[in-house]
Design a protein around this motif. Structure first.
Motif, PDB file in Angstrom:
ATOM      1  N   LEU A  97       0.833  -1.208   0.000  1.00  0.00           N
ATOM      2  CA  LEU A  97       0.000   0.000   0.000  1.00  0.00           C
ATOM      3  C   LEU A  97       0.862   1.250   0.000  1.00  0.00           C
ATOM      4  CD1 LEU A  97      -2.848   1.218   0.183  1.00  0.00           C
ATOM      5  CD2 LEU A  97      -2.588   1.171   2.662  1.00  0.00           C
ATOM      6  N   ARG A  98       1.963   1.240   0.757  1.00  0.00           N
ATOM      7  CA  ARG A  98       2.859   2.392   0.786  1.00  0.00           C
ATOM      8  C   ARG A  98       3.478   2.631  -0.581  1.00  0.00           C
ATOM      9  NH1 ARG A  98       7.998   3.226   0.638  1.00  0.00           N
ATOM     10  NH2 ARG A  98       8.475   1.014   0.809  1.00  0.00           N
ATOM     11  N   VAL A 100       2.226   1.799  -3.506  1.00  0.00           N
ATOM     12  CA  VAL A 100       1.202   2.287  -4.430  1.00  0.00           C
ATOM     13  C   VAL A 100       0.854   3.738  -4.134  1.00  0.00           C
ATOM     14  CG1 VAL A 100      -1.211   2.037  -5.084  1.00  0.00           C
ATOM     15  CG2 VAL A 100       0.235   0.027  -4.921  1.00  0.00           C
ATOM     16  N   LYS A 101       0.731   4.087  -2.873  1.00  0.00           N
ATOM     17  CA  LYS A 101       0.289   5.428  -2.513  1.00  0.00           C
ATOM     18  C   LYS A 101       1.380   6.475  -2.699  1.00  0.00           C
ATOM     19  CE  LYS A 101      -2.030   8.176   0.879  1.00  0.00           C
ATOM     20  NZ  LYS A 101      -2.951   8.219   1.943  1.00  0.00           N
ATOM     21  N   TYR A 102       2.591   6.168  -2.291  1.00  0.00           N
ATOM     22  CA  TYR A 102       3.650   7.169  -2.300  1.00  0.00           C
ATOM     23  C   TYR A 102       4.674   6.977  -3.399  1.00  0.00           C
ATOM     24  CZ  TYR A 102       1.723   8.297   2.231  1.00  0.00           C
ATOM     25  OH  TYR A 102       0.882   8.645   3.236  1.00  0.00           O
ATOM     26  N   ASN A 113      -1.142   8.613  -6.341  1.00  0.00           N
ATOM     27  CA  ASN A 113      -2.187   9.041  -5.427  1.00  0.00           C
ATOM     28  C   ASN A 113      -3.220   7.929  -5.373  1.00  0.00           C
ATOM     29  OD1 ASN A 113      -1.069  11.599  -4.941  1.00  0.00           O
ATOM     30  ND2 ASN A 113      -1.923  12.332  -6.890  1.00  0.00           N
ATOM     31  N   LEU A 114      -3.308   7.279  -4.220  1.00  0.00           N
ATOM     32  CA  LEU A 114      -4.222   6.169  -4.105  1.00  0.00           C
ATOM     33  C   LEU A 114      -5.654   6.641  -3.945  1.00  0.00           C
ATOM     34  CD1 LEU A 114      -4.475   3.128  -3.964  1.00  0.00           C
ATOM     35  CD2 LEU A 114      -4.179   3.275  -1.503  1.00  0.00           C
ATOM     36  N   PHE A 115      -5.847   7.679  -3.177  1.00  0.00           N
ATOM     37  CA  PHE A 115      -7.213   8.185  -2.932  1.00  0.00           C
ATOM     38  C   PHE A 115      -7.394   9.567  -3.478  1.00  0.00           C
ATOM     39  CE2 PHE A 115      -8.281   4.574  -0.654  1.00  0.00           C
ATOM     40  CZ  PHE A 115      -7.279   4.267   0.262  1.00  0.00           C
TER      41      PHE A 115
END
Length: 115
Positions: A97-98, A100-102, A113-115
Motif C-alpha cells: 500500500l505504501r 502504491v500510494k507514495y 495518489n491512491l485516494f
C-alpha cells in the motif's frame, strides 16, 4: 474468425479447453484426444499430486525448537505459526500500500495518489 481444422484440433486438444470447444460445436464430444497427450498430462498431474502430497514439515523427524514445541504443546505452536503468518501478511500488505500510494521503492516521496 476462420480457423483451419488442423489448428482447431490442436487448440481443442488441451483438456481444459475441450469443454469450450464442445460448447462452440467445433469438436465432436465423442472423439478422443491422442493417447500421447493424455499420457503427458497424466504424468504431469501425477508429478503435481506427488509434489503436493509430500510433507514439508514432520515434527517426528526434526529436532529443532519448533518441532519440540509441536510435540509438547500443539496449540501453542499452532497459535505461534498463525501469528507469524498473519503479522507477515500485514507487513507485506502495508508495504504494498505504501508503494502504491507514495510511489515506488526508489522514488523520493513523489508518486501515485491512491485516494
Amino acid at each position: 474468425m476462420d480457423l483451419s481444422s488442423n489448428h482447431m484440433h490442436y487448440w481443442c486438444s488441451n483438456l481444459a479447453q475441450r469443454q469450450t470447444c464442445i460448447l462452440r460445436g467445433s469438436v465432436d464430444p465423442r472423439t478422443n484426444i491422442d493417447d500421447k497427450e493424455d499420457d503427458e498430462e497424466s504424468s504431469l498431474e501425477e508429478k503435481i499430486d506427488k509434489f503436493l502430497d509430500t510433507p514439508f514439515f514432520n515434527p517426528n523427524e526434526s529436532n529443532n525448537w519448533f518441532a519440540n514445541l509441536v510435540k509438547s504443546d500443539y496449540d501453542s505452536a499452532e497459535a505461534l505459526y498463525v501469528g507469524i503468518v498473519v503479522v507477515g501478511g500485514v507487513i507485506v500488505s502495508q508495504e504494498m500500500l505504501r508503494i502504491v500510494k507514495y510511489g515506488g521503492i526508489t522514488s523520493g516521496g513523489a508518486g501515485g495518489n491512491l485516494f
